[in-house]
Design a protein around this motif. Structure first.
Motif, PDB file in Angstrom:
ATOM      1  N   ALA A  49      17.247 -10.565  -8.944  1.00 50.61           N
ATOM      2  CA  ALA A  49      16.460  -9.411  -9.367  1.00 50.61           C
ATOM      3  C   ALA A  49      15.339  -9.209  -8.368  1.00 50.61           C
ATOM      4  N   SER A  50      15.064  -7.939  -8.025  1.00 56.10           N
ATOM      5  CA  SER A  50      14.015  -7.656  -7.055  1.00 56.10           C
ATOM      6  C   SER A  50      13.265  -6.398  -7.450  1.00 56.10           C
ATOM      7  N   LYS A  51      12.038  -6.285  -6.955  1.00 55.91           N
ATOM      8  CA  LYS A  51      11.246  -5.077  -7.148  1.00 55.91           C
ATOM      9  C   LYS A  51      10.421  -4.856  -5.896  1.00 55.91           C
ATOM     10  N   VAL A  52      10.114  -3.606  -5.627  1.00 55.88           N
ATOM     11  CA  VAL A  52       9.286  -3.273  -4.482  1.00 55.88           C
ATOM     12  C   VAL A  52       7.837  -3.587  -4.832  1.00 55.88           C
ATOM     13  N   LEU A  53       7.241  -4.508  -4.094  1.00 61.47           N
ATOM     14  CA  LEU A  53       5.841  -4.855  -4.319  1.00 61.47           C
ATOM     15  C   LEU A  53       4.928  -3.827  -3.672  1.00 61.47           C
ATOM     16  N   PHE A  54       5.236  -3.463  -2.431  1.00 61.49           N
ATOM     17  CA  PHE A  54       4.506  -2.411  -1.719  1.00 61.49           C
ATOM     18  C   PHE A  54       5.274  -2.077  -0.459  1.00 61.49           C
ATOM     19  N   ALA A  55       4.812  -1.068   0.270  1.00 58.84           N
ATOM     20  CA  ALA A  55       5.350  -0.729   1.589  1.00 58.84           C
ATOM     21  C   ALA A  55       4.199  -0.762   2.586  1.00 58.84           C
ATOM     22  N   PHE A  56       4.467  -1.255   3.779  1.00 62.58           N
ATOM     23  CA  PHE A  56       3.432  -1.274   4.804  1.00 62.58           C
ATOM     24  C   PHE A  56       3.016   0.159   5.133  1.00 62.58           C
ATOM     25  N   ALA A  57       1.719   0.443   5.010  1.00 59.70           N
ATOM     26  CA  ALA A  57       1.221   1.791   5.274  1.00 59.70           C
ATOM     27  C   ALA A  57       0.788   1.978   6.722  1.00 59.70           C
ATOM     28  N   SER A 114      10.315  -9.354   3.630  1.00 51.55           N
ATOM     29  CA  SER A 114       9.937  -8.179   4.415  1.00 51.55           C
ATOM     30  C   SER A 114      11.080  -7.787   5.336  1.00 51.55           C
ATOM     31  N   SER A 115      10.958  -6.595   5.893  1.00 51.17           N
ATOM     32  CA  SER A 115      11.991  -6.050   6.765  1.00 51.17           C
ATOM     33  C   SER A 115      11.334  -5.341   7.936  1.00 51.17           C
ATOM     34  N   GLU A 116      12.065  -5.232   9.023  1.00 51.75           N
ATOM     35  CA  GLU A 116      11.569  -4.469  10.155  1.00 51.75           C
ATOM     36  C   GLU A 116      11.611  -2.983   9.843  1.00 51.75           C
ATOM     37  N   GLY A 117      10.855  -2.191  10.629  1.00 52.24           N
ATOM     38  CA  GLY A 117      10.830  -0.754  10.475  1.00 52.24           C
ATOM     39  C   GLY A 117       9.480  -0.255   9.990  1.00 52.24           C
ATOM     40  N   VAL A 118       9.116   0.956  10.398  1.00 54.13           N
ATOM     41  CA  VAL A 118       7.869   1.582   9.936  1.00 54.13           C
ATOM     42  C   VAL A 118       7.998   1.892   8.446  1.00 54.13           C
ATOM     43  N   ASP A 119       6.920   1.677   7.707  1.00 53.53           N
ATOM     44  CA  ASP A 119       6.883   1.904   6.250  1.00 53.53           C
ATOM     45  C   ASP A 119       7.875   1.002   5.511  1.00 53.53           C
ATOM     46  N   ALA A 120       8.184  -0.141   6.089  1.00 49.82           N
ATOM     47  CA  ALA A 120       9.141  -1.048   5.454  1.00 49.82           C
ATOM     48  C   ALA A 120       8.591  -1.589   4.142  1.00 49.82           C
ATOM     49  N   GLU A 121       9.477  -1.759   3.181  1.00 49.46           N
ATOM     50  CA  GLU A 121       9.083  -2.272   1.876  1.00 49.46           C
ATOM     51  C   GLU A 121       9.057  -3.794   1.863  1.00 49.46           C
ATOM     52  N   VAL A 122       8.120  -4.336   1.114  1.00 47.92           N
ATOM     53  CA  VAL A 122       8.071  -5.770   0.842  1.00 47.92           C
ATOM     54  C   VAL A 122       8.562  -5.962  -0.589  1.00 47.92           C
ATOM     55  N   LEU A 123       9.587  -6.787  -0.744  1.00 48.45           N
ATOM     56  CA  LEU A 123      10.193  -7.009  -2.048  1.00 48.45           C
ATOM     57  C   LEU A 123       9.725  -8.334  -2.636  1.00 48.45           C
ATOM     58  N   ARG A 124       9.587  -8.349  -3.952  1.00 48.97           N
ATOM     59  CA  ARG A 124       9.388  -9.613  -4.657  1.00 48.97           C
ATOM     60  C   ARG A 124      10.681  -9.897  -5.404  1.00 48.97           C
TER      61      ARG A 124
END
Length: 352
Positions: free
Chosen positions: A41-49, A261-271
């Motif tokens: 199970a995962s959820k988006v914690l935030f995205a790098f702004a 985390s993932s590469e890319g602009v505005d990439a999302e960080v998942l928990r």
């Protein structure tokens, strides 16, 4: 009518198609065969702004913030990010020239280890780790750096681990059969520090971290993760990770939360939440001693682990894992396709 020039071009075109087939088969098969993302199970914690965070490769979660670093090509800097909204609240720059920064690991007192350990071509005599403070605001620091050297030649690596109790550093070579190396317990800032082979682990590892108990560690690659006991490196479980654009980073917070985390602009960080069976095994695990490996595995003349150096064949990456990996299977199919095309090209020459 086919001209002599066409007869020459045709085999070349066939070989070009064959080379493309190798790439498509290898990487396409790898992507198609990547584990499904329904194991956790995962959820988006935030995205790098911050647009300057465009290739998040390393990740640390400490003191209520997240610290990240870009992949190779960036300068010597780390970003402190507020997970409440993904905004960058601090940037620390440190002295020296970056070669191929790939990973972060937590250190004490508001600091992280920055690992300049990438070596795609396997040419570096030494790699380097630097202790750098993180936090709010812009700062420029000298950073305390230490050179590391492998005992068996150069390796590409993207994973730096630090034991939560001892503070000892470990590097995982990014290979089909991953190799874990231990740094000396006390690092020298004036002479290269020779790494010591410990054992084999997850292949193509892109990041990892010890769990807070110090008795387990978690490693990831692009599509899956594996949990190991420490210090005997018994693999408890392997499970699929959620799909990401190019998932590379992994952090374990003080409370045991796991972030990706993932590469890319505005990439999302998942928990993510570890699978139930993994949580049950962790809860039932008995404390083991010592907290560090009792010694390095038996090694052959090349420095590799010899047969029998792993625990009952259940730890690390087995030969079967390698032979059945999507990259190897895809590569084999690609090479087969190339061989058939070369044969066809030769037949074409004979006909004309």
């Amino acid at each position: 009518m086919t001209s002599p020039a066409d007869r020459v071009r045709r085999p070349r075109r066939l070989l070009g198609v064959g080379a493309a087939a190798v790439l498509v088969a290898t990487f396409g098969m790898g992507a198609a065969s990547a584990p499904a993302d329904d194991d956790v199970a995962s959820k988006v914690l935030f995205a790098f702004a911050d647009p300057d965070i465009n290739e998040s490769s390393g990740l640390v979660a400490r003191d209520g913030v997240v610290v990240t670093v870009n992949d190779s090509g960036d300068s010597n800097r780390i970003f402190t990010v507020d997970p409440a909204g993904g905004e960058t609240v601090g940037v620390t720059r440190f002295s020296g020239e970056a070669v191929d920064i790939e990973a972060l690991a937590p250190a004490d007192d508001g600091e992280v280890w920055v690992a300049d350990i990438g070596d795609n071509l396997g040419r570096r005599d030494t790699v380097r780790v630097t202790r750098v403070p993180f936090g709010s605001g812009e700062r420029q620091v000298p950073g305390t750096g230490y050179d590391l050297v492998y005992p068996d030649g150069a390796h590409d690596a993207e994973t730096l681990l630090v034991h939560p109790e001892t503070g000892r550093l470990y590097v995982v070579a990014k290979e089909f059969i991953g190799r874990l190396y231990a740094a000396p317990e006390t690092l020298s800032a004036t002479e290269p520090n020779e790494l010591e082979p410990v054992g084999s682990v997850l292949g193509i590892a892109t990041d990892g971290a010890f769990l807070p108990d110090g008795r387990h560690l978690l490693l990831r690659n692009y599509g899956q993760a594996a949990v190991y006991t420490w210090p005997d490196l018994e693999r408890l479980a392997t499970f699929a990770l959620p799909a990401q654009k190019q998932g590379e980073g992994l952090a374990v917070a003080e409370d045991g939360s796991v972030l990706l985390s993932s590469e890319g602009v505005d990439a999302e960080v998942l928990r993510i939440e570890l699978p139930a069976e993994v949580r049950e095994q962790l809860a039932a695990a008995e404390p083991t001693e010592p907290a560090e490996p009792s010694g390095s595995p038996d090694t052959d003349a090349t420095g590799g682990a010899t047969e029998g150096s792993q625990a009952d064949g259940d730890s690390g990456t087995s030969l079967r894992d390698v032979l059945l990996s999507p990259w190897v299977v895809g590569g084999g199919l690609g090479l087969l396709a190339l061989a058939l095309l070369v044969r066809a090209a030769r037949s074409t020459r004979r006909e004309h």
